[in-house]
Design a protein around this motif. Structure first.
Motif, PDB file in Angstrom:
ATOM      1  N   CYS A  53       9.235  40.898  75.837  1.00  0.00           N
ATOM      2  CA  CYS A  53      10.056  41.478  76.904  1.00  0.00           C
ATOM      3  C   CYS A  53       9.147  42.110  77.956  1.00  0.00           C
ATOM      4  N   TYR A  57       9.777  44.411  79.888  1.00  0.00           N
ATOM      5  CA  TYR A  57      10.039  45.853  80.052  1.00  0.00           C
ATOM      6  C   TYR A  57       9.443  46.679  78.914  1.00  0.00           C
ATOM      7  N   CYS A  58       9.714  46.247  77.656  1.00  0.00           N
ATOM      8  CA  CYS A  58       9.293  47.087  76.527  1.00  0.00           C
ATOM      9  C   CYS A  58       8.374  46.357  75.552  1.00  0.00           C
ATOM     10  N   CYS A 118      16.158  40.816  75.052  1.00  0.00           N
ATOM     11  CA  CYS A 118      15.439  41.812  74.256  1.00  0.00           C
ATOM     12  C   CYS A 118      16.465  42.725  73.587  1.00  0.00           C
ATOM     13  N   CYS A 152      15.707  46.877  74.298  1.00  0.00           N
ATOM     14  CA  CYS A 152      16.077  47.574  75.548  1.00  0.00           C
ATOM     15  C   CYS A 152      17.283  46.935  76.226  1.00  0.00           C
TER      16      CYS A 152
HETATM   17 ZN   LIG Z   1      12.798  45.109  76.067  1.00  0.00          ZN
END
Ligand SMILES: [Zn+2]
Length: 293
Positions: free
Chosen positions: A8, A10-11, A29, A32
């Protein structure tokens, strides 16, 4: 990691294959709740070129359509419930329609957009108030009481960077406004549309850009950027104009728009804001001075 899983953006948790749309693979994901399409370095560069060189031609008419103009007034209504008109930065201002509406209502409005054609046109009315640049490269003349990103965030390759940067441009006590397509709605319609050939026309209601955002993801994003969520709700739809003096052919679409929004609002009210299934979401977040001390 399983080769079918993609980290992911983002995370960094594993993203699981979710669906294919317009030839692009999307992953989800679970940690998140971001839905994303992986981007290579070349993809990012191509995306930058697209918004700089081609986006004006693709969206110029839509930017000034009656539904868009109606959305702008509704956004300003929401902002003016939170505060008096003040300084405002619109990120992804395009041809400047939202800025012109804001200026008419007393806001000291500025905007940025990577499209030179868009900024050139916007500058004919908003001279000195619009800048051809990206959020990352923007050298602001000051800080702002409000930053708006209207149908922008889901086009960007790095939403964390974008919202963190937007938050940095806010003065203490300022507000960030986001409007984005609601993933919960669009993935549901997409699943339904994919279930039978007769339902395929429903696909035209689906919106998936670079990433796709759910209420849960947005709450986490706002928190991680050091902001406090004031409101996250179904955004009003702008199809109502079609019912007023509209031709007969557009009335079914208007009735559908209103029905979808009414059902979404009912769910929102009954769940006290936790069930948000409308086609678009809007978020108002505050830069909380106490939290950042
Ligand atoms: Zn994520």
């Amino acid at each position: 990691m399983n080769p079918n899983l993609i980290p992911c953006p983002y995370c960094c948790s594993p993203g699981h294959p979710k669906f294919v749309y317009a030839g692009k693979n999307y992953f989800h994901c679970h940690r998140c709740d971001l839905i994303f399409s992986p981007l290579s370095k070349e993809d990012v560069e191509a995306s930058i070129r697209h918004y700089r060189d081609c986006y004006y031609d693709a969206s110029a008419d839509d930017q000034l359509s009656p539904p868009r103009l109606e959305i702008h007034e509704k956004i300003l209504d929401l902002l003016e419930k939170a505060r008096e008109p003040g300084t405002l930065l619109d990120v992804g201002c395009g041809r400047g329609a939202f800025l012109r509406a804001a200026a008419r209502r007393g806001w000291a409005a500025q905007g940025i957009d990577p499209s030179l054609d868009s900024i050139r046109e916007a500058a004919t009315v908003l001279k000195g108030c619009v800048f051809c640049t990206t959020l990352n490269d923007f050298d602001p003349p000051g800080i702002y009481e409000v930053v708006t990103m209207i149908n922008v965030l889901d086009h960007l390759p790095d939403v964390r960077q974008a919202v963190t940067r937007a938050a940095a441009l806010l003065q203490d006590g300022g507000f960030l406004y986001l409007r984005v397509p609601n993933t919960l709605f669009h993935t549901s319609v997409f699943r339904l549309a994919s279930s039978a050939r007769i339902l395929w026309p429903l696909r035209r209601f689906c919106i998936f850009h670079q990433c796709s955002l759910t209420p849960r993801f947005l709450r986490g994003l706002i928190h991680d950027a050091g902001l406090t969520t004031m409101t996250i709700k179904n955004a009003p739809l702008a199809g109502g104009y079609r019912s007023r003096g509209a031709d007969a052919a557009s009335r079914p679409a208007a009735v559908l728009d209103r029905s979808v929004y009414a059902v979404a609002r009912l769910g929102e009210i009954i769940s006290r804001g936790w069930i948000l299934i409308g086609p678009s979401l809007e978020v108002l977040a505050a830069k909380d001075t106490d939290r950042n001390r």
